[in-house]
Design an enzyme around this catalytic site. Sequence first.
Site, PDB file in Angstrom:
ATOM      1  N   HIS A 120     -10.212   5.793 -40.760  1.00 39.78           N
ATOM      2  CA  HIS A 120      -9.170   4.930 -40.548  1.00 39.78           C
ATOM      3  C   HIS A 120      -9.528   3.560 -41.189  1.00 39.78           C
ATOM      4  CE1 HIS A 120      -6.553   7.326 -38.096  1.00 39.78           C
ATOM      5  NE2 HIS A 120      -8.022   7.653 -37.358  1.00 39.78           N
ATOM      6  N   GLU A 176     -11.394  11.006 -36.113  1.00 34.75           N
ATOM      7  CA  GLU A 176     -10.570  11.206 -37.164  1.00 34.75           C
ATOM      8  C   GLU A 176     -11.209  10.804 -38.611  1.00 34.75           C
ATOM      9  OE1 GLU A 176      -6.327  11.824 -34.976  1.00 34.75           O
ATOM     10  OE2 GLU A 176      -6.857   9.845 -35.714  1.00 34.75           O
ATOM     11  N   ASP A 187       1.855   6.216 -25.691  1.00 34.70           N
ATOM     12  CA  ASP A 187       2.673   6.116 -26.938  1.00 34.70           C
ATOM     13  C   ASP A 187       3.294   7.550 -26.730  1.00 34.70           C
ATOM     14  OD1 ASP A 187       0.522   7.663 -27.455  1.00 34.70           O
ATOM     15  OD2 ASP A 187       0.364   7.294 -29.443  1.00 34.70           O
ATOM     16  N   ASP A 201      -7.172  -0.727 -38.804  1.00 35.30           N
ATOM     17  CA  ASP A 201      -6.778   0.759 -39.004  1.00 35.30           C
ATOM     18  C   ASP A 201      -6.317   0.781 -40.412  1.00 35.30           C
ATOM     19  OD1 ASP A 201      -5.971   3.518 -38.755  1.00 35.30           O
ATOM     20  OD2 ASP A 201      -6.334   2.985 -36.615  1.00 35.30           O
TER      21      ASP A 201
HETATM   22  C1  ACM Z   1      -7.246   8.572 -31.257  1.00 38.95           C
HETATM   23  O1  ACM Z   1      -6.342   8.721 -30.771  1.00 38.95           O
HETATM   24  N1  ACM Z   1      -7.247   8.953 -32.746  1.00 38.95           N
HETATM   25  C2  ACM Z   1      -8.508   8.101 -30.681  1.00 38.95           C
END
Ligand code: ACM
Length: 733
Positions: free
Chosen positions: A255, A318, A411, A182
């Site tokens: 990412h 993203e 999370d 990432d």
């Molecule tokens: C994600 O939570 N960006 C897959």
Amino acid sequence: MQKICSLFFWVFFILPVSAQVCPILPNPVVYQLANGQFVCSGTLLIDPAGITPDIGLAIKDYALWTKGITVAPFVQNSMIQFKKLQNVVQDSYSINIADRITISYSSEASCFYAWVSLLQLAEIEEGQLIFPKCFIKDYPKFQWRGLHLDVSRHFFTVDEVKRYIDLMAYYKFNTLHWHLTDDQGWRIEIKKYPLLTEVGAYRDSTLENHYTTLPRTFKKERYGGFYTQEQITEIVNYASTRFISVVPEIEMPGHARAALAAYPQFSCTGQAQGVEGLWGVFDDIFCAKEASVEFLQDILDEIIPLFPSQYVHIGGDEAPKTRWKECANCQAVIKENNLHDEHQLQSYFIGRMDAFLTQKGKKLIGWDEILEGGLSPNATVMSWRGYDGGKAAAALGHEVIMCPGSHCYFDHYQGRSSAEPLAIGGFTPLDRVYEFNPIPPDMSAADASYVIGAQGNLWTEYISNMAQLEYMTYPRAIALSKVLWSENSPTYETFLHSLISFHFPFLSSKGVNYSKTATMPELRTIRKEKGGIEILSIPAKGTMEDTLLLWEIQAAKRKTNDLLMHWTEYAVQEYEPLVNQINIIQHKALGAQIVLQTPPSPKYDNGSLTLVDGQLGERPWKGNQWLGFDTDSVSFDIIFDKPIKVKEVRIHTLHDPNSWIWAAQTYMIGFNKFGVGSGLACGYSTDETIVIEETDKKVKQIHVTIRGLSKIPQGQPGAGNTPWLFLDEIEIR
Ligand code: ACM
Ligand code: ZN
């Protein structure tokens, strides 16, 4: 002198644990208790005839790890016999515990699952092993039963990953989705590109506090780590002894900041930047030019032999198109391939990876953004932005793994208490996970057949160590294991009984820092019949028979005129004392009637009282205490019990761009007949006070219209989408 009034409630609360509560979680399809127990002393003697040596080693090792039980082969007089069955349901098993134990199984994995169930039944008393006499028949509901682990935002050692796997196996998970790369760190050795780990595995700073806490401060310390290929193999092999398949995720095209810190030539600008120390979504992504495609395919070439899994995850989420729009190389690829736009360029890019992996005998998985611009022919879709991506992919005949943020993001916060440790936001309590169904109600049976399962996601921006990882994972992962494994679904209360009676003690014995939030008492506000609010205490749930809880609730009037409810729980056993409190701010609309013209999203509908319950929505948000709307304009009326004079209206809205939540932009307050007040927020004001011109008139009702942004600006997470508008207390003075 400040007057303190105290109110004490003492509650003695005992719930019997039914003997029928199944100790096995996830619940087996059939669990029939018989009379009596099977008791043996010391070592479990197994007849090795019915199993392979590998299975023999696996079950021996796992018995020792879970409960310290030793296992030895012994042909005559063995206590446990195994039988391999043909032509039965995939991964099914049965266990008969009578004067000896017989395990019948259909696959090596199901032999291990039977063993896990047996270990969950085992009680150890004074060196003796005790099993209830019973019959169990069992098989899994879904094929993909996953937990995800992000090791980029925070790094977890080989031993920590193994422990994560050990615990997963106890709940019959079979897939570890390992998020290895990432923006904040590249964590896997790639021999052809050594800078990926020499440079990309370390960052110079890490965000302190929450993303939304301004000004942001950073811990200026080198942070990082990576796994050598030998260590990767060690973990993959270890997982296979627990019948867990490890699926690697190599993020592309977004990412990518850690990789681009090492090899900036594969970005669009070619400009060197450091490994990122802030969380979020960043404009610099892999360029779509041929050299970048080849670089990533070289990496996949080293990944493939390390992971026997059928699947390779390539991310795909993203990825802002900002750089691609300005990049001559990307625009040339668009032109050469007759693509319409950058979304189709992303599809083209993913398609290249799909063809590459397919040719190597692997299956590509991507987050649901890979649908945008056209879905690649062999792709499996992981649906995280709700169910829609999964529904669209299934309708196109593609495999789907469901992990909507509403139910599967571990999370998120799991409790309302301000004592919950800092998390990214969101609210995914245990009961919500337990109620999760990977098949949405409006999906046809034909489409549902493409949903291969689901998983819980553990993003680790705010999870920096193993204790916190375990706190966020357990017990929510156990609730998810029921969703993924069990055909039958006992009530949530039954589940809590089983958790508290059998699984919390197990987790404690392994030193797991699981969360007790879901079983703790709660304070809640309700609307009083005559107007105003009162505070209700909700007792602890599923409490163990021999646990006595005493509560004390104190109400104190403070100088500020705010009411502070302070509450302490003492437990005789098991629980640490817990302090919880509820702060009520006093204002004229407390408990007023709210008539919403715009309905909140069902995902974030905590009831209209939320707007006038005296509790300010916490920041960072926890999903509760806010009403979330997926529209850019919200209207409602506030109706008072008796006419009041209004001088000031203070509106609280939330601003958390990372979660696609943008603060309100403009406000309109209308009074019945007596005039209008309005406010124009400057920038992204999160708390707007609107002062009303002095008037002697009293009003019974006011009308509020609040407008948010219609589109998230470019360069921000979720750019181009309608942002969420989150409202909380409407304070009236
Ligand atoms: C994600 O939570 N960006 C897959
Ligand atoms: Zn480019």
